[in-house]
Scaffold this active site. Structure first.
Site, PDB file in Angstrom:
ATOM      1  CB  THR A  43     -12.159  33.831  54.490  1.00 38.40           C
ATOM      2  OG1 THR A  43     -11.275  34.920  54.215  1.00 38.40           O
ATOM      3  CG2 THR A  43     -11.434  32.519  54.259  1.00 38.40           C
ATOM      4  CG  ASP A  44     -14.835  38.977  52.104  1.00 41.62           C
ATOM      5  OD1 ASP A  44     -15.208  38.009  51.399  1.00 41.62           O
ATOM      6  OD2 ASP A  44     -14.645  40.132  51.651  1.00 41.62           O
ATOM      7  CB  SER A 138     -14.570  48.865  43.016  1.00 43.18           C
ATOM      8  OG  SER A 138     -14.169  47.621  43.498  1.00 43.18           O
ATOM      9  CG  ASP A 182     -12.019  44.178  48.521  1.00 43.57           C
ATOM     10  OD1 ASP A 182     -11.254  43.364  49.054  1.00 43.57           O
ATOM     11  OD2 ASP A 182     -12.677  43.941  47.497  1.00 43.57           O
TER      12      ASP A 182
HETATM   13  C1  GLA Z   1     -13.076  40.475  46.122  1.00 44.73           C
HETATM   14  C2  GLA Z   1     -14.213  40.918  47.035  1.00 44.73           C
HETATM   15  C3  GLA Z   1     -13.885  40.684  48.498  1.00 44.73           C
HETATM   16  C4  GLA Z   1     -13.394  39.252  48.729  1.00 44.73           C
HETATM   17  C5  GLA Z   1     -12.323  38.870  47.706  1.00 44.73           C
HETATM   18  C6  GLA Z   1     -11.921  37.424  47.811  1.00 44.73           C
HETATM   19  O1  GLA Z   1     -11.970  41.297  46.326  1.00 44.73           O
HETATM   20  O2  GLA Z   1     -14.495  42.283  46.834  1.00 44.73           O
HETATM   21  O3  GLA Z   1     -15.004  40.963  49.285  1.00 44.73           O
HETATM   22  O4  GLA Z   1     -14.462  38.345  48.719  1.00 44.73           O
HETATM   23  O5  GLA Z   1     -12.748  39.128  46.380  1.00 44.73           O
HETATM   24  O6  GLA Z   1     -11.258  37.189  48.987  1.00 44.73           O
END
Ligand code: GLA
Length: 391
Positions: A43-44, A138, A182
């Protein structure tokens, strides 16, 4: 218990590692946590809502300033010391794991740091965040380096900006088209709280989790199936979402709600429709989870976790058999809710489990994975912890 509440404390080890390689003690130690996303997956980058929390697994960075314009990065998990001058710092010159820390130095330049004026630094990095498990190892590196350089270069950037710095490094230096979740979790986390983030405005609120009080623990089930968001599936899903938003005539899927689903079904091909339906329903589940955590506490959110997994498996199609098995085994063995967490295509599942049921579930998981011929999962509990900072 060490000051940062982390039983896996490696700060002394990192200081020693720095000294062994660079010949003198570091000027300081900074660290940043990995994260678990409780709910709000993919969703981000659709400018929607997420609810991650920082965990008690951290990346630790020891730093020493230099009197020239050179950056050197070493780590316990790499054989070579990477070196580049600040004047040469561009994303295309960065490769391998050092693209994460050095990409952050470059990205700080994009957010106002004068890379011609700041001193070079030596960095030594080590981590207790498992790599490839979907726990944002990361982002933990990026956030730890971002706070360290922000301090020693006296940049005065606030945490939401440092999250954007980490994201830019990941997007341009590493080449993974990921969102802002994240790094935000790693920078904004607080003990016993999740970070409820609006990925459009970047406004955040802390939401109390209250797992301990409710007699619950959060078990991470790392399937050991590794994923890589710089290739393939992640970018394809993102492209489908952007296509869906364009065809629906909105800037981002965030602008659609449950009421728009019938029109989406008419306008979109079936696959794009299912991708869009995941994002729309997932945004709603984040809002519902926040409401329930605040009104009733964590015992009430199990069904939302379960439904999120079904949506990621069937509509977004980013689960793998090992994740499905982890979730089903957890649900059949006392978890009040379970789902895959992170970007998908491997990595970890999470299960919210009564404390006295953790060992029974671990035994059941080992048995189920063996029965299916899958390699044994790695399981461990995590607690919501503090975000990035000095020490
Ligand atoms: C990874 C990406 C995040 C997000 C998730 C899924 O962790 O780094 O930005 O898009 O996947 O929710």
């Amino acid at each position: 218990m060490p000051a940062n509440g982390n039983s896996l404390d490696i700060r002394d080890e990192v200081a020693q590692g720095f000294e062994d390689i660079f010949g003198s003690p570091p000027a300081g130690i900074w660290s940043a946590p990995g994260r678990v996303n409780l709910i709000g997956e993919h969703t981000d980058y659709n400018q929607g809502f997420v609810l991650p929390f920082a965990i008690n697994r951290r990346t630790v960075v020891a730093l020493g300033p230099r009197d020239d314009g050179i950056l050197r990065v070493a780590s316990a998990f790499a054989d070579e010391v990477a070196e580049i001058s600040l004047a040469d710092l561009t994303p295309d010159r960065l490769q391998d794991w050092s693209a994460y820390p050095l990409g952050v130095a470059w990205a700080l330049g994009q957010f106002g740091a004068d890379l011609a004026a700041v001193p070079g630094v030596d960095l030594y990095i080590e981590s207790t965040v498992p790599v490839g498990a979907g726990l944002s190892s990361s982002a933990a590196i990026e956030s730890a380096v971002a706070v360290a350089l922000n301090d020693v270069w006296r940049l005065g950037l606030d945490r939401p900006t440092l999250a954007r710095v980490g994201q830019l490094a990941e997007n341009k230096a590493v080449g993974a088209p990921t969102g802002i979740m994240d790094q935000s979790a790693s920078l904004l986390g607080t003990p016993d709280h999740a970070v409820f983030l609006d990925c459009r405005s970047l406004q955040s609120e802390l939401v109390e989790l209250g797992f301990t009080r409710a007699g619950l623990e959060l078990l991470v089930i790392d399937t050991d199936v590794s994923h890589d968001h710089a290739t393939g599936g992640y970018a394809e899903r993102r492209a489908s979402c952007e296509m869906g938003a364009m065809l629906m005539g909105v800037p981002a899927l965030r602008d659609l709600g449950i009421v728009d689903l019938p029109r989406a079904r008419e306008v979109l091909d079936h696959e794009t429709y299912r991708r869009v339906r995941h994002v729309i329903t997932e945004n709603q589940r984040v809002l519902d989870t926040v409401r329930l955590l605040r009104s009733e506490g964590p015992l009430a959110i199990g069904e939302l976790l379960d439904t999120s997994h079904v949506s990621l498996r069937d509509d977004f199609e980013i689960s793998v058999p090992e994740l499905d098995l982890a979730v089903e085994t957890a649900q059949a063995n006392g978890a009040i809710g379970a789902r895959m967490t992170g970007g998908g295509f491997g990595g970890a599942a999470i299960a919210l489990v009564p404390t006295d049921g953790i060992s029974r579930l671990q035994v059941a998981l080992d048995g189920a994975f063996a029965e299916h011929g899958f390699s044994q999962p790695t399981t461990f509990t995590v607690v919501a912890s503090g975000g990035a900072g000095r020490n």
